[in-house]
Write a protein that holds these residues in place. Sequence first.
Motif, PDB file in Angstrom:
ATOM      1  N   SER A   1       0.836  -1.199   0.000  1.00 55.77           N
ATOM      2  CA  SER A   1       0.000   0.000   0.000  1.00 55.77           C
ATOM      3  C   SER A   1       0.872   1.249   0.000  1.00 55.77           C
ATOM      4  CB  SER A   1      -0.902  -0.024   1.243  1.00 55.77           C
ATOM      5  OG  SER A   1      -1.704   1.118   1.302  1.00 55.77           O
TER       6      SER A   1
ATOM      7  N   TYR B   1       1.947   2.181  -3.596  1.00 59.76           N
ATOM      8  CA  TYR B   1       0.890   2.853  -4.357  1.00 59.76           C
ATOM      9  C   TYR B   1       0.659   4.269  -3.837  1.00 59.76           C
ATOM     10  CZ  TYR B   1      -0.370  -1.260  -7.051  1.00 59.76           C
ATOM     11  OH  TYR B   1      -0.349  -2.303  -7.937  1.00 59.76           O
TER      12      TYR B   1
ATOM     13  N   PHE C   1      -4.979   3.927  -8.252  1.00 58.63           N
ATOM     14  CA  PHE C   1      -5.836   3.465  -7.166  1.00 58.63           C
ATOM     15  C   PHE C   1      -6.604   2.206  -7.590  1.00 58.63           C
ATOM     16  CE2 PHE C   1      -9.955   3.517  -4.923  1.00 58.63           C
ATOM     17  CZ  PHE C   1      -9.519   3.490  -3.621  1.00 58.63           C
ATOM     18  N   ARG C   2      -7.085   2.186  -8.834  1.00 59.72           N
ATOM     19  CA  ARG C   2      -7.833   1.019  -9.334  1.00 59.72           C
ATOM     20  C   ARG C   2      -6.922  -0.204  -9.450  1.00 59.72           C
ATOM     21  NH1 ARG C   2     -10.360   4.923 -13.532  1.00 59.72           N
ATOM     22  NH2 ARG C   2     -12.308   5.556 -12.502  1.00 59.72           N
TER      23      ARG C   2
ATOM     24  N   MET D   1      -4.323  -0.762  -7.671  1.00 54.11           N
ATOM     25  CA  MET D   1      -4.064  -1.165  -6.289  1.00 54.11           C
ATOM     26  C   MET D   1      -5.198  -2.067  -5.772  1.00 54.11           C
ATOM     27  SD  MET D   1      -3.868   1.369  -3.019  1.00 54.11           S
ATOM     28  CE  MET D   1      -3.924   0.739  -1.360  1.00 54.11           C
ATOM     29  N   ARG D   2      -6.435  -1.654  -6.041  1.00 55.95           N
ATOM     30  CA  ARG D   2      -7.591  -2.446  -5.611  1.00 55.95           C
ATOM     31  C   ARG D   2      -7.618  -3.795  -6.328  1.00 55.95           C
ATOM     32  NH1 ARG D   2      -9.651  -2.641  -1.806  1.00 55.95           N
ATOM     33  NH2 ARG D   2     -11.897  -2.522  -2.141  1.00 55.95           N
TER      34      ARG D   2
ATOM     35  N   LYS E   1      -6.084  -3.326   0.360  1.00 58.47           N
ATOM     36  CA  LYS E   1      -7.061  -2.415   0.949  1.00 58.47           C
ATOM     37  C   LYS E   1      -6.418  -1.042   1.083  1.00 58.47           C
ATOM     38  CE  LYS E   1     -10.117  -1.914   4.939  1.00 58.47           C
ATOM     39  NZ  LYS E   1     -10.499  -2.452   6.268  1.00 58.47           N
ATOM     40  N   PRO E   2      -7.066   0.004   0.548  1.00 57.44           N
ATOM     41  CA  PRO E   2      -6.452   1.343   0.613  1.00 57.44           C
ATOM     42  C   PRO E   2      -6.318   1.835   2.047  1.00 57.44           C
ATOM     43  CG  PRO E   2      -8.708   1.482  -0.203  1.00 57.44           C
ATOM     44  CD  PRO E   2      -8.366   0.031  -0.135  1.00 57.44           C
TER      45      PRO E   2
ATOM     46  N   TYR F   1     -16.374   7.784   0.804  1.00 61.56           N
ATOM     47  CA  TYR F   1     -15.874   6.402   0.700  1.00 61.56           C
ATOM     48  C   TYR F   1     -15.236   5.975   2.029  1.00 61.56           C
ATOM     49  CZ  TYR F   1     -12.873   2.500  -0.807  1.00 61.56           C
ATOM     50  OH  TYR F   1     -12.257   1.283  -0.921  1.00 61.56           O
TER      51      TYR F   1
ATOM     52  N   ASN G   1     -16.554   2.858   4.551  1.00 63.31           N
ATOM     53  CA  ASN G   1     -15.666   1.714   4.764  1.00 63.31           C
ATOM     54  C   ASN G   1     -14.977   1.741   6.131  1.00 63.31           C
ATOM     55  OD1 ASN G   1     -15.348   0.057   2.037  1.00 63.31           O
ATOM     56  ND2 ASN G   1     -15.577   2.211   1.499  1.00 63.31           N
TER      57      ASN G   1
END
Length: 697
Positions: free
Chosen positions: A573, A576, A596-597, A599-600, A605-606, A633, A637
Amino acid sequence: MLLLQSPPPTRFPSYNFSSLILRNHRIVQPPLLAAATTSSAIATTSGEATQYSKPQSEYGSSGDPNSVPNRRYDFTPLLRFLSSSESEYDSDVEVESAPLTSLELTEFQLAESYRAVPAPLWHSLLKSMCSDSASIGTAYSLVTWLQKHNLCFSYELLYSILIHALGRSEKLYEAFLLSQRQTLTPLTYNALIGACARNDDLEKALNLMSRMRADGYPSDFVNYSFIIQSLTRTNRIDSSMLQKIYEEIESDKIELDGHLLNDITVGFAKSGDVNRALYFLAMAQGNGLSPKTATLVTVITALGNAGRTTEAEAIFEELKEGGLTPRTKAYNALLKGYVKTGSLKDAEFIVSEMEKNGFSPDENTYSLLIDAYANAGRWESARIVLKEMEASAVRPNSYVFSRILASYRDRGEWQKSFQVLREMKNCGVSPDRHFYNVMIDTFGKYNCLDHALATFDRMRMEGIQPDVVTWNTLIDCHCKSGHHNKAEELFEAMQENGCSPCTTTYNIMINSFGEQERWEDVKILLGKMKSQGLLPNVVTYTTLVDIYGQSGRFNDAIECLEVMKSAGLKPSSTMYNALINAYAQRGLSEQAINAFRVMRADGLKPSLLVLNSLINAFGEDRRDAEAFSVLQYMKENDLKPDVVTYTTLMKALIRVEKFDKVPAVYEEMILSGCTPDRKARGMLRSALRYMKHTLKS
């Protein structure tokens, strides 16, 4: 463990030697001692006699004390002969039964005199000799002599005893040479694997296990225990590696005994995989096996390190309920967990409980308690513990003072370093390398580079050689202060002083060269690193992505990311975040959202850092609506926004001149429990100033 059947005994052909013997006026008689004799004199390699007792119950191939005559043999003449002829029997000439005519008369008579000695007695003699490393040479000569005269079977057992002894004496090369004297059997394979594992040569041990399997011999649980113990002892244990070993155990259909289950449990606990450690602990208990106290202590320590003190307490209670008395080490394991989680009251209680049960705190107990008080900022309590140590005749070590120093460092009170050093000297404790490393780090963190260098010089004057941690700390603090030239000088000095850079050293220097945009030097460093057998790790690639991203070299950053994945390393993480932050600073919000996409998609998990960087990217690109969608977001979450989140959102609103919305964000920040810092208050003042200016105009 598989053992080959002993070959049938082979004797020399019958010849008539009476004339030869009589001509020399000797009659061959076995050198027997009376049954009442309690020991036999055994000559060592130096020729001195050593007394060895042989229990009669070990006689006979069947283990029956009545299977051989109840008598003892004097091996002194034989061992004296072997000692004097050692060079002949240490040669690499292939051993075969020599033609009778070539036998020296004395040697032949000696061989005939020991013809009736049973094999177990030779085995016992060899083991006794191998227990002393000085006698291994004579022991080797004995095996060669026995094989030459066909006096003992099976030879594979004799060779395995020798290999085991050589491994114990750290003579692995000699053990391998010896193993080449005959075809490897399960017994000699096991001895070699054990020797390699004891000497922490795991690569050879694992290769031998593969060869053993290829030769059609299944491995046994003892070999796997040796491998796991070696991994644990050398701190090279890794959960994934241990899992592969367990899969091999299952594929070999080896039944797990108590010893192996204990080793596996300890291995997983020390690798940090507490869940698997608990699984194998439960397996052992489910099979009716009692885990060792040391195993339970290791599991308690691992749970404490993971902050899982409730489970650690349960294992501790289980230890007591199982009829085992927790000793100081067990109490310290639980205490360490409380210190880790900052549970000061529980820490004080467990020390009190320990003393109540009759166990005095040791140096480790006091060190942990001082650590707990120092972390809580209770310096007077820490000093009281130091006084208690003195009163209990437990001398504090350098580590205790290094923990106090580290606590001052973490609280920003670096000036107290000198006070800690004085107090340490007053207690008669000399600083060690670890203490000086912490001291250099303390000065480096607060940009006191002169003090850091002075400490480094003082350390060397006291005869303490800097290690790789010392050099890394010194180089890193100069890099962070922008003194790149001095950092490079230290990097060169490190190598000139015979200290090889590690991966961390190269990571620090790569970051330094990247900040200076010395791209060719970065490539040279990577080349040197690989030439020394050091592979780039996750931190290396994260550093590269960060320096390339900060300089706008995004293609290079993406290439590093792809190379890392192809090398089998999983991006973190943090990596990224470095890439998204680099895009954000240049207002490249589309690229940031793409990163970010990805990474997902990689299953990460961001983190809050990543999302804050994403808010910044949208803010720099004047996309305030998307910036606030990131806040939404977070809330959906269960990620709690921090002061950086709200400050970045206020900055995004100011950039698009929506000054009137800033106070509402500031108010929400306070209501959420975040304490505004200087930057947040500055944002609010800026917005109010602009609003006031707008109203006036």
